[in-house]
Design a protein around this motif. Sequence first.
Motif, PDB file in Angstrom:
ATOM      1  N   SER A 234       1.186   7.574   7.842  1.00  0.00           N
ATOM      2  CA  SER A 234       1.386   6.145   8.101  1.00  0.00           C
ATOM      3  C   SER A 234       2.857   5.791   7.961  1.00  0.00           C
ATOM      4  CB  SER A 234       0.585   5.294   7.114  1.00  0.00           C
ATOM      5  OG  SER A 234      -0.758   5.620   7.174  1.00  0.00           O
TER       6      SER A 234
ATOM      7  N   SER B 141       0.832  -1.208   0.000  1.00  0.00           N
ATOM      8  CA  SER B 141       0.000   0.000   0.000  1.00  0.00           C
ATOM      9  C   SER B 141       0.866   1.257   0.000  1.00  0.00           C
ATOM     10  CB  SER B 141      -0.917  -0.007   1.224  1.00  0.00           C
ATOM     11  OG  SER B 141      -1.400   1.285   1.487  1.00  0.00           O
ATOM     12  N   MET B 142       1.886   1.282   0.860  1.00  0.00           N
ATOM     13  CA  MET B 142       2.719   2.491   0.973  1.00  0.00           C
ATOM     14  C   MET B 142       3.573   2.694  -0.262  1.00  0.00           C
ATOM     15  SD  MET B 142       3.808   2.313   4.959  1.00  0.00           S
ATOM     16  CE  MET B 142       2.515   2.191   6.193  1.00  0.00           C
TER      17      MET B 142
ATOM     18  N   SER C 241      -1.502   8.746   4.173  1.00  0.00           N
ATOM     19  CA  SER C 241      -0.491   7.764   3.764  1.00  0.00           C
ATOM     20  C   SER C 241       0.910   8.193   4.196  1.00  0.00           C
ATOM     21  CB  SER C 241      -0.551   7.522   2.251  1.00  0.00           C
ATOM     22  OG  SER C 241      -0.377   8.712   1.534  1.00  0.00           O
TER      23      SER C 241
ATOM     24  N   GLY D 237      -5.900   1.421  -0.815  1.00  0.00           N
ATOM     25  CA  GLY D 237      -4.610   1.616  -0.158  1.00  0.00           C
ATOM     26  C   GLY D 237      -4.755   1.707   1.348  1.00  0.00           C
ATOM     27  N   LEU D 238      -5.767   2.454   1.776  1.00  0.00           N
ATOM     28  CA  LEU D 238      -5.993   2.622   3.215  1.00  0.00           C
ATOM     29  C   LEU D 238      -6.336   1.281   3.874  1.00  0.00           C
ATOM     30  CD1 LEU D 238      -6.252   4.636   5.532  1.00  0.00           C
ATOM     31  CD2 LEU D 238      -8.678   4.864   4.981  1.00  0.00           C
TER      32      LEU D 238
ATOM     33  N   ARG E  41      -1.632   6.450  -2.781  1.00  0.00           N
ATOM     34  CA  ARG E  41      -1.704   7.659  -1.966  1.00  0.00           C
ATOM     35  C   ARG E  41      -3.093   7.721  -1.368  1.00  0.00           C
ATOM     36  NH1 ARG E  41       2.138   7.228  -1.584  1.00  0.00           N
ATOM     37  NH2 ARG E  41       4.060   7.849  -2.582  1.00  0.00           N
TER      38      ARG E  41
ATOM     39  N   ARG F  31      -7.684   5.023  -3.453  1.00  0.00           N
ATOM     40  CA  ARG F  31      -7.357   5.588  -2.143  1.00  0.00           C
ATOM     41  C   ARG F  31      -7.881   4.709  -1.024  1.00  0.00           C
ATOM     42  NH1 ARG F  31      -7.024  11.201  -1.234  1.00  0.00           N
ATOM     43  NH2 ARG F  31      -5.960  12.168  -2.970  1.00  0.00           N
TER      44      ARG F  31
END
Lengths: 291, 291
Positions: free
Chosen positions: A125, A113-114, A122, B7-8, A118, B4
Amino acid sequence: MASRTLSRPVLRKRAVTALLYAALVLFAVWVLFPFWFLVNSSFMTPAEAVAVPPHWIPEEPTLGNYSAILAGQVAPGGAQVGLRVLTALGESFAVGILTVVANLALGGTAAYSMSRFRFRGSRLSYFSVLFARLVPPIAIVAAFFVALRDLGLINSRYGLVVVYISFTLPITILVLKNYFDGLPRELDEAALVDGASRLQALWYVIRPIARPGFIAAACLVFLESWGEFFYALTLTNQLTIPPVLAGFRGFFQFNWTTLAAATVLAVVPPVLLALVFQRYVVRGLAQGVAK
Amino acid sequence: MSDRQFGLVLALPAIISLVLVVGIPGVQTLIYSFQRVPLSDDPATFVGTDNYGKVLGDESFVESLVVTLQYTAGYVLLATVLGLLFALLLDQPLRGRGIARALLIIPWATPVIIAGVMWKWLIDPQVGGLNAVLFEIGVIEDYKPFLADREWALVFTILAAAWHQASFSALLFLASLQTLPNEIVEAAKVDGATAWQRFRGVVFPWIRPMLLVVVVINVIYGVLQFDTVWVMTQGGPGDATTLLPILLYRQLFIFSDIGAGSALAVMLGVVAVLVSSIALILLGRDDPLAA
């Protein structure tokens, strides 16, 4: 005869080469001398271990120390060392493997994910991972101790795994994010164009390609977990092997030769792991630490 | 689900885990440092900065701080310089270099606590080999119980930890050296630069960012060293090797003073985070593994 006919630069070069090889030998001694002593002792009887001058090779080699440990028996010389070692080694394996699995699952998804997405928060995080990496384990032990005590989880394998996630998860995320960053985005995009969902792209495309990254992270986490001493000492009653080895102090409780055999058994798994996966581990170490 | 959100969702389990096992314990320890925490389930009482006053006002704190600084200085110097020398040596085109690089991994893969066990018994006057070696080559006139001597105890607890850490430093230096383009070194050679000039002018500037990383990590590991000291001397003889982490252990688990222990833990944690943050800022955009 030769020295006379050789020119000075050649002589100089040879002298430098000789010095370098001498340094290499010294380096090997630095690494191996403690091990030689350890392995040597582990094949001795307690009586031979106290010989003066010491024997550099056992004169009457014995497997008694190892067989006592593996059978969970009282060792030669009446030592109690053998009784706890095998179970502690087993617990160390269990804690290490559980910690690795939890890390790969939690860290793999977060790192991906990172690396790719975005979202709101993020950056926060990512910085929280960096920050967590900097918090030393010893600084937060009091909270773990009180919490585990109140939950009745002192000396629990699972309690220890949860605690170990605190210092291993940031390593996993940083190593894996670094690895994912090096994989071209076109890979994910091609999978998506082919009709895969984002989760399928991660599982069927990225996961197999990122194997070296996962191996590196898994090795680093297992090594950290295997050698962890402070939490194992304070949050368990000698559950894993490090506090067991560190717990023997006076000669009245034990003999050195059996402890030596136990120490050999405890040091072989991490050393073997690091040697077998040398490339992955070194790469992961350098990138996880320095980037 | 948008990118988004996806990803979160991927990052969330890891972030929540880190909040639970790093964030909350960190905050909880901070809270404990301002409280008197009873051993039972009774509620803790707020005592302001009493715990900090208690820790800082204690004579043993000042003594321990001095010992910790001495320990750290010796440890950083030894682990960094030896590491750099090993890396430079193993970067040379020597025969057996592959084996030597595998050897280099071994002390690093050996857990610090096990290094402590090995060195403790290696220098033991009854079963250890070091006394015999030193005696045979005439360095000592009698077998010495090194760990019963204040200065030697400090020296050997440093040495055992540095034995492990020098390998770690060397692995990082070597990773950095391997990214140094060969042409640059060759060009310097063609220009007639001596080995020392090449080191000063080319090699050292190249590895300087990595040197910063290694020194900072070693400083933190030095200040927070617990394992080798615990297993070898438990802080003794007297208080000769009572590093701050040993003091912290005593406060938490011998005196059961969660408040004072937490105050010391907070101070150690803040120092560790500050030192590494400053280093990150100093490092700026420099990449220690610039490829």
